[in-house]
Scaffold this motif. Structure first.
Motif, PDB file in Angstrom:
ATOM      1  N   TRP A   8       4.087   7.463  -6.653  1.00  0.00           N
ATOM      2  CA  TRP A   8       3.451   6.154  -6.410  1.00  0.00           C
ATOM      3  C   TRP A   8       2.356   5.896  -7.446  1.00  0.00           C
ATOM      4  O   TRP A   8       2.310   4.841  -8.081  1.00  0.00           O
ATOM      5  N   GLU A   9       1.495   6.896  -7.665  1.00  0.00           N
ATOM      6  CA  GLU A   9       0.373   6.726  -8.595  1.00  0.00           C
ATOM      7  C   GLU A   9       0.844   6.630 -10.046  1.00  0.00           C
ATOM      8  O   GLU A   9       0.431   5.741 -10.791  1.00  0.00           O
ATOM      9  N   SER A  10       1.737   7.532 -10.463  1.00  0.00           N
ATOM     10  CA  SER A  10       2.157   7.543 -11.879  1.00  0.00           C
ATOM     11  C   SER A  10       3.011   6.319 -12.232  1.00  0.00           C
ATOM     12  O   SER A  10       2.882   5.752 -13.316  1.00  0.00           O
TER      13      SER A  10
ATOM     14  N   ARG B 112      10.724   5.730 -10.525  1.00  0.00           N
ATOM     15  CA  ARG B 112      10.635   7.130 -10.106  1.00  0.00           C
ATOM     16  C   ARG B 112      11.633   7.410  -8.979  1.00  0.00           C
ATOM     17  O   ARG B 112      11.697   6.665  -8.002  1.00  0.00           O
TER      18      ARG B 112
ATOM     19  N   SER C 251       0.836  -1.206   0.000  1.00  0.00           N
ATOM     20  CA  SER C 251       0.000   0.000   0.000  1.00  0.00           C
ATOM     21  C   SER C 251       0.866   1.249   0.000  1.00  0.00           C
ATOM     22  O   SER C 251       2.076   1.181   0.246  1.00  0.00           O
ATOM     23  N   PHE C 252       0.236   2.384  -0.247  1.00  0.00           N
ATOM     24  CA  PHE C 252       0.939   3.664  -0.200  1.00  0.00           C
ATOM     25  C   PHE C 252       1.465   3.921   1.215  1.00  0.00           C
ATOM     26  O   PHE C 252       2.566   4.443   1.401  1.00  0.00           O
TER      27      PHE C 252
ATOM     28  N   GLN D 271       3.400  10.564  -3.071  1.00  0.00           N
ATOM     29  CA  GLN D 271       2.056  10.179  -3.537  1.00  0.00           C
ATOM     30  C   GLN D 271       1.953  10.203  -5.060  1.00  0.00           C
ATOM     31  O   GLN D 271       1.511   9.236  -5.695  1.00  0.00           O
ATOM     32  N   LYS D 272       2.399  11.320  -5.657  1.00  0.00           N
ATOM     33  CA  LYS D 272       2.315  11.477  -7.115  1.00  0.00           C
ATOM     34  C   LYS D 272       3.160  10.408  -7.828  1.00  0.00           C
ATOM     35  O   LYS D 272       2.731   9.796  -8.812  1.00  0.00           O
TER      36      LYS D 272
ATOM     37  N   ASP E  31       1.223  -3.943 -11.797  1.00  0.00           N
ATOM     38  CA  ASP E  31       1.545  -2.655 -11.173  1.00  0.00           C
ATOM     39  C   ASP E  31       2.261  -2.816  -9.831  1.00  0.00           C
ATOM     40  O   ASP E  31       2.331  -1.888  -9.027  1.00  0.00           O
TER      41      ASP E  31
ATOM     42  N   ARG F  11       2.838   3.318 -10.855  1.00  0.00           N
ATOM     43  CA  ARG F  11       1.956   2.139 -10.933  1.00  0.00           C
ATOM     44  C   ARG F  11       1.155   2.122 -12.229  1.00  0.00           C
ATOM     45  O   ARG F  11       1.005   1.070 -12.865  1.00  0.00           O
ATOM     46  N   GLN F  12       0.668   3.284 -12.634  1.00  0.00           N
ATOM     47  CA  GLN F  12      -0.091   3.369 -13.902  1.00  0.00           C
ATOM     48  C   GLN F  12       0.794   2.972 -15.080  1.00  0.00           C
ATOM     49  O   GLN F  12       0.393   2.190 -15.943  1.00  0.00           O
TER      50      GLN F  12
END
Length: 449
Positions: A181-183, A169, A140-141, A178-179, A195, A185-186
């Motif tokens: 982590w999201e980018s 990254r 998880s984050f 946060q940013k 992912d 994984r995408q």
């Protein structure tokens, strides 16, 4: 010994394998997509089978077509080269199920080392130094945040199924996490259908140094010293050399010993490469293992006088290795010549080669599948040649490379020859003073008439 080997690849590596097979008296089968009908590997093989249209997923990655080609030609082994299916555990297993020897690692070995998080856990168990980071995949984050705090910023987020720099990254402080982590994984989900992420401490001023290993079917492994692959752009290697100008004999012995320990711990069979990050204090950390032949294998062959493809074939047929380690006797540099425009952000430049003049002379090796009149398809990797120079010293190898690049003429398309010519004059490169960050500050100069 094998009677017939199918090469499940294209371009220069397919041609490279065919040459060694011919020297060993082994028949060869080339496979090709319709885009590669005029490639030299198709002409030089004893037999050739078309396996589909240009897209890789319909040809070079289509396992059923490759197995069918092996069966109709009675090939008793498959050499996968690098890229495509070379590190695909499923393909290795399918070959085994069809009674065809896969010249490479077993499915179990690829699974152990192909997934980066699993590989790291395996190496830790083997006692090989690893970069501090998460134990396996981050759930998880919140866990990512906790691990980053424990190991300290800066950190590097990496896709477990990654390659080619995708899903990676660098994060310098907590509010960037946060940013990233999201980018990441995408991007990883889009590129690999997975992912899963893990985290490592970001090694500052790192060098990317790998150790070539060979293991046999009897649990024995040896190393063939190092290659420095630190000159990279977007995590893609541009040039490599051996020995590394950063290396000391003490460090070479330590890294070689760690690589052999790693290979023997997993009973590794075949040629493989253990890749390390080395920091400015010469501490080294396991990064990943490539369970295949590397693009840059020729420089190792040049400095230790050893045919790695031949050794792969011998090991796959059950011949034991001598077990001794090999050390560089000369200095060798490889420049990857890509069909790209270095003056236009290295944009791909497929098309027809109208003129080609290859360099030659003592200590110059050119591995390529292209010729004047050949059309480079837009469907595959842009590398069209590898220029290798070998000499007594690093300075001589650089001077030889400059001369060879000046002689190398390719017209009709753009290539990276002008980039390499400038690199060979760069004061930091000439001094051996470079890290994986080198290309961030490199600027192409205007062409001087």
């Amino acid at each position: 010994m094998f009677k017939k080997i199918l090469i499940a690849n294209r371009g220069e590596i397919a041609l490279r394998v065919i040459r060694t097979c011919r020297e060993m008296g082994i028949k060869t089968v080339a496979v090709y997509s319709t885009a590669d009908a005029d490639s030299l590997h198709v002409r030089f093989a004893d037999e050739a089978v078309c396996i589909g249209p240009p897209p890789s997923n319909l040809s070079y990655l289509k396992m059923s077509n490759i197995i069918a080609a092996a069966e109709i030609t009675n090939a008793d082994a498959i050499h996968p080269g690098y890229g495509f299916l070379s590190e695909n555990a499923k393909f290795s297993k399918i070959c085994e199920e069809h009674g065809i020897k896969f010249i490479g690692a077993s499915a179990e070995m690829i699974e152990k080392m192909g997934d980066k998080a699993t590989a790291k856990a395996t190496m830790k168990a083997a006692g090989v130094p690893c970069v501090p980071g998460s134990d396996g995949i981050l759930e998880s984050f919140e866990q990512a945040k906790k691990v980053a705090k424990e190991i300290g910023y800066p950190v590097m987020m990496k896709a477990t199924a990654g390659g080619g720099g995708k899903g990676m990254r660098a994060i310098w402080k907590e509010d960037e996490l946060q940013k990233a982590w999201e980018s990441a994984r995408q991007e990883a989900a889009a590129a690999f259908g997975n992912d899963g992420m893990y985290m490592e401490k970001l090694i500052e001023e790192p060098r990317h140094i790998e150790i070539q290993v060979v293991g046999d079917q009897y649990g024995k492994a040896c190393h063939l010293s190092e290659r420095d692959c630190s000159i990279q752009r977007r995590h893609q290697k541009l040039t490599e050399e051996t020995p590394s100008p950063f290396m000391t004999q003490e460090l070479r012995d330590k890294m070689g010993e760690a690589a052999v320990k790693a290979a023997e711990y997993i009973n590794y069979e075949g040629a493989g490469t253990i890749e390390f990050l080395v920091d400015k204090h010469r501490n080294f950390y396991f990064m990943e293992m490539n369970t295949r032949i590397q693009v840059e294998h020729p420089i190792t062959e040049q400095v230790v006088d050893y045919d790695l493809i031949r050794e792969q074939i011998l090991v796959a047929s059950g011949v034991p290795i001598s077990g001794k380690n090999y050390y560089p006797q000369l200095h060798s540099i490889e420049c990857r010549i890509n069909a790209e425009d270095p003056y236009n952000d290295f944009r791909p430049s497929p098309g027809k080669i109208t003129v080609l003049h290859a360099p030659g002379g003592h200590g110059v090796r050119l591995d390529t599948h292209v010729y004047a009149g050949y059309t480079i398809p837009p469907n595959y990797d842009s590398m069209i040649a590898k220029l290798i120079t070998t000499a007594q010293t690093r300075e001589e190898a650089i001077n030889k490379m400059k001369r060879a690049l000046d002689e190398f003429v390719i017209e009709g398309i753009k290539t990276t020859i002008p980039f390499h010519r400038q690199l060979m004059e760069n004061p930091d490169y000439v001094a051996g003073n470079y890290t994986t960050k080198f290309m961030e500050d490199f600027k192409m100069e205007e062409i001087k008439e």
